[in-house]
Motif scaffolding. Structure first.
Motif, PDB file in Angstrom:
ATOM      1  N   THR A 146      31.284  42.765  41.938  1.00  0.00           N
ATOM      2  CA  THR A 146      32.407  42.339  41.099  1.00  0.00           C
ATOM      3  C   THR A 146      33.712  42.424  41.897  1.00  0.00           C
ATOM      4  OG1 THR A 146      31.226  43.308  39.270  1.00  0.00           O
ATOM      5  CG2 THR A 146      33.516  42.718  38.857  1.00  0.00           C
ATOM      6  N   ALA A 147      33.821  43.582  42.578  1.00  0.00           N
ATOM      7  CA  ALA A 147      35.044  43.790  43.334  1.00  0.00           C
ATOM      8  C   ALA A 147      35.195  42.695  44.403  1.00  0.00           C
ATOM      9  CB  ALA A 147      35.006  45.173  43.979  1.00  0.00           C
ATOM     10  N   LYS A 176      37.937  39.966  44.607  1.00  0.00           N
ATOM     11  CA  LYS A 176      38.756  39.805  45.799  1.00  0.00           C
ATOM     12  C   LYS A 176      38.769  38.338  46.247  1.00  0.00           C
ATOM     13  CE  LYS A 176      39.019  41.829  50.350  1.00  0.00           C
ATOM     14  NZ  LYS A 176      38.046  42.432  51.268  1.00  0.00           N
ATOM     15  N   ALA A 177      37.489  37.796  46.226  1.00  0.00           N
ATOM     16  CA  ALA A 177      37.352  36.405  46.634  1.00  0.00           C
ATOM     17  C   ALA A 177      38.165  35.495  45.716  1.00  0.00           C
ATOM     18  CB  ALA A 177      35.879  36.016  46.608  1.00  0.00           C
ATOM     19  N   ILE A 178      38.060  35.813  44.418  1.00  0.00           N
ATOM     20  CA  ILE A 178      38.800  35.001  43.438  1.00  0.00           C
ATOM     21  C   ILE A 178      40.300  35.114  43.708  1.00  0.00           C
ATOM     22  CG2 ILE A 178      39.414  34.833  40.995  1.00  0.00           C
ATOM     23  CD1 ILE A 178      36.446  35.627  40.440  1.00  0.00           C
ATOM     24  N   ALA A 233      45.219  29.049  46.464  1.00  0.00           N
ATOM     25  CA  ALA A 233      45.511  27.946  45.553  1.00  0.00           C
ATOM     26  C   ALA A 233      47.018  27.905  45.259  1.00  0.00           C
ATOM     27  CB  ALA A 233      44.699  28.090  44.277  1.00  0.00           C
ATOM     28  N   MET A 234      47.600  29.074  45.005  1.00  0.00           N
ATOM     29  CA  MET A 234      49.031  29.159  44.679  1.00  0.00           C
ATOM     30  C   MET A 234      49.870  28.633  45.839  1.00  0.00           C
ATOM     31  SD  MET A 234      49.769  30.066  41.698  1.00  0.00           S
ATOM     32  CE  MET A 234      50.973  31.216  41.141  1.00  0.00           C
TER      33      MET A 234
END
Lengths: 255, 194
Positions: B142-143, B147-149, B156-157
């Protein structure tokens, strides 16, 4: 005696024959000689047969010594228990050492009585000479034993301590007489019963000779025979139980 | 001996008297005179044979018959007593066996439930370990994913900002005005935050 013979002879003439007492005649078994003391007679024969019968019942009958008894063995055990219990009840525990003597008396009288009922048999117990000896044996044994066991205390039997003092001498005389009458009544009771029963049977048998009353006579014989079976047993029982009573008097003379 | 016979009637006198047979108590026909029971001639014989008989019966009874019957009766009483005792013993044993069986049954049940509980506990422990491991892995994954997200988002920003700046510059340029790069960037940044 003469009149009896006359009656017999007269009856013989009319077809009815009564010899009710002939069955009690003692005869030598072999030959026609006189009856001496050691002659083998019908008495010997029937006493021997009763010994054989007793051996068959009490010795042969019990020879298998089964835990679960056969018919003859249970009959032997029944007889044993009957006499044993009688002594225990009447005389008490200390009478049990006289068991073989009393059993001998009972077995002999019972078998002599019963065998005497076989048609044509000789009834040894119908003779006063036989029952008299039995009764005197009992009387003498009991009297001697009473004195041996209790000494002079045996005379307490005649001295009724529970009666008023004034009455005691009179009671003592009565007790004394009744004591000495014991062997007489003891023997005559048995012999008389046996003799009378057999004589009556014989008289009825005599009547059966006449066709007219034969059915009645045969019926009467059957009925008498049944009664005599009972009497044969009861008299053996009575003789034995009285012996036990006399024995009790000898062992415990106090009233 | 003869005197009684002489008392008899004349009829018997005519017959030949057989004195050998006819004693005191029997007449010439062999019939009884009076009561044979009272004939003294025969008493000795009867008494003698009675004595013999009684002695024989007594010996047979006291030596053979009575001890034997007494032994049989005693043996039977003994057997019955023994059998009853044996039966009671067997009954007691049966009760004992039943008790033992019940006890064994109860023990077995207890043992079984204990084993079940143990197995359960073991399984639970294994399960817990596995769950914890799995949880940790999941957490790690999940972490990583987050992190990847986050990286992707950030990327993306940035891309959006770059695109927006470029686009804004191009638009401004297209509209014929020259805008200075700094103000465009500030405006985009302000817009993005908004």
């Amino acid at each position: 005696m003469a009149t009896e013979t006359h009656a017999a002879e007269a009856a013989e003439g009319s077809g009815l024959v009564f010899h009710p007492m002939d069955q009690f005649i003692v005869k030598p078994l072999f030959g026609d000689g006189p009856v001496g003391m050691f002659t083998i007679t019908n008495v010997t024969l029937w006493m021997f047969i009763s010994v054989i019968a007793i051996v068959l019942l009490l010795v042969v009958g019990t020879s298998r010594r089964a835990i679960v008894p056969s018919r003859s063995q249970s009959l032997a055990e029944l007889t044993y228990g009957f006499v044993y219990k009688m002594i225990e009840d009447v005389t008490g525990k200390d009478g049990l050492k006289y068991f073989p003597y009393i059993m001998t008396l009972f077995m002999f009288i019972l078998f002599a009585n019963m065998l005497g009922l076989i048609p044509g048999a000789f009834t040894t117990t119908s003779h006063i000479a036989v029952t008299g000896v039995l009764a005197v044996l009992v009387f003498a044994t009991v009297t001697i034993m009473g004195f041996v066991k209790n000494g002079a205390g045996f005379l307490g039997l005649f001295w009724v301590a529970s009666a008023p003092l004034a009455l005691r001498p009179i009671l003592a005389i009565i007790e004394l007489i009744s004591y000495f009458v014991r062997p007489v009544s003891h023997s005559i009771r048995l012999a008389g019963n046996m003799m009378a029963g057999h004589a009556v049977l014989k008289v009825f048998a005599g009547f059966a000779g006449s066709a007219l009353i034969a059915p009645v006579a045969v019926g009467a014989i059957t009925a008498m025979y049944a009664l005599e079976m009972l009497v044969a047993f009861v008299q053996a029982y009575v003789f034995t139980i009285l012996t036990c009573v006399y024995l009790k008097d000898a062992l415990h003379p106090s009233h | 001996m003869v005197s009684h016979l002489e008392d008899d009637d004349m009829a018997t006198q005519e017959l030949p008297i057989q004195e050998e047979i006819a004693g005191q108590c029997v007449d010439a026909h062999g019939g009884a005179i009076g009561m044979p029971q009272l004939c003294p001639e025969w008493m000795g014989n009867q008494i003698f044979w009675l004595a013999v008989t009684l002695i024989v019966i007594f010996l047979i009874l006291s030596k053979i018959a009575l001890p034997r019957i007494a032994a049989i009766l005693a043996e039977r009483t003994g057997t019955i007593t023994n059998d009853i005792a044996a039966a009671e013993d067997l009954k007691r044993k049966a009760v004992e066996a039943e008790d033992a069986f019940n006890k064994a049954m109860a023990d077995a049940k207890a043992e079984a439930s204990r084993i079940v509980a143990e197995a359960k506990a073991e399984i639970q422990a294994d399960l817990d370990v596995e769950i914890a491991k799995a949880d940790a892995e999941i957490a790690a994954k999940t972490a990583e994913s987050e992190k990847a997200i986050a990286e992707i988002q950030e990327g993306a920003m940035e891309a959006v900002q770059t695109v927006a700046k470029d686009t804004a510059k191009e638009i401004v340029a297209a509209m014929g005005a020259s805008a200075d790069a700094r103000s465009v960037t500030d405006a985009v940044n302000a817009r993005m935050k908004g």
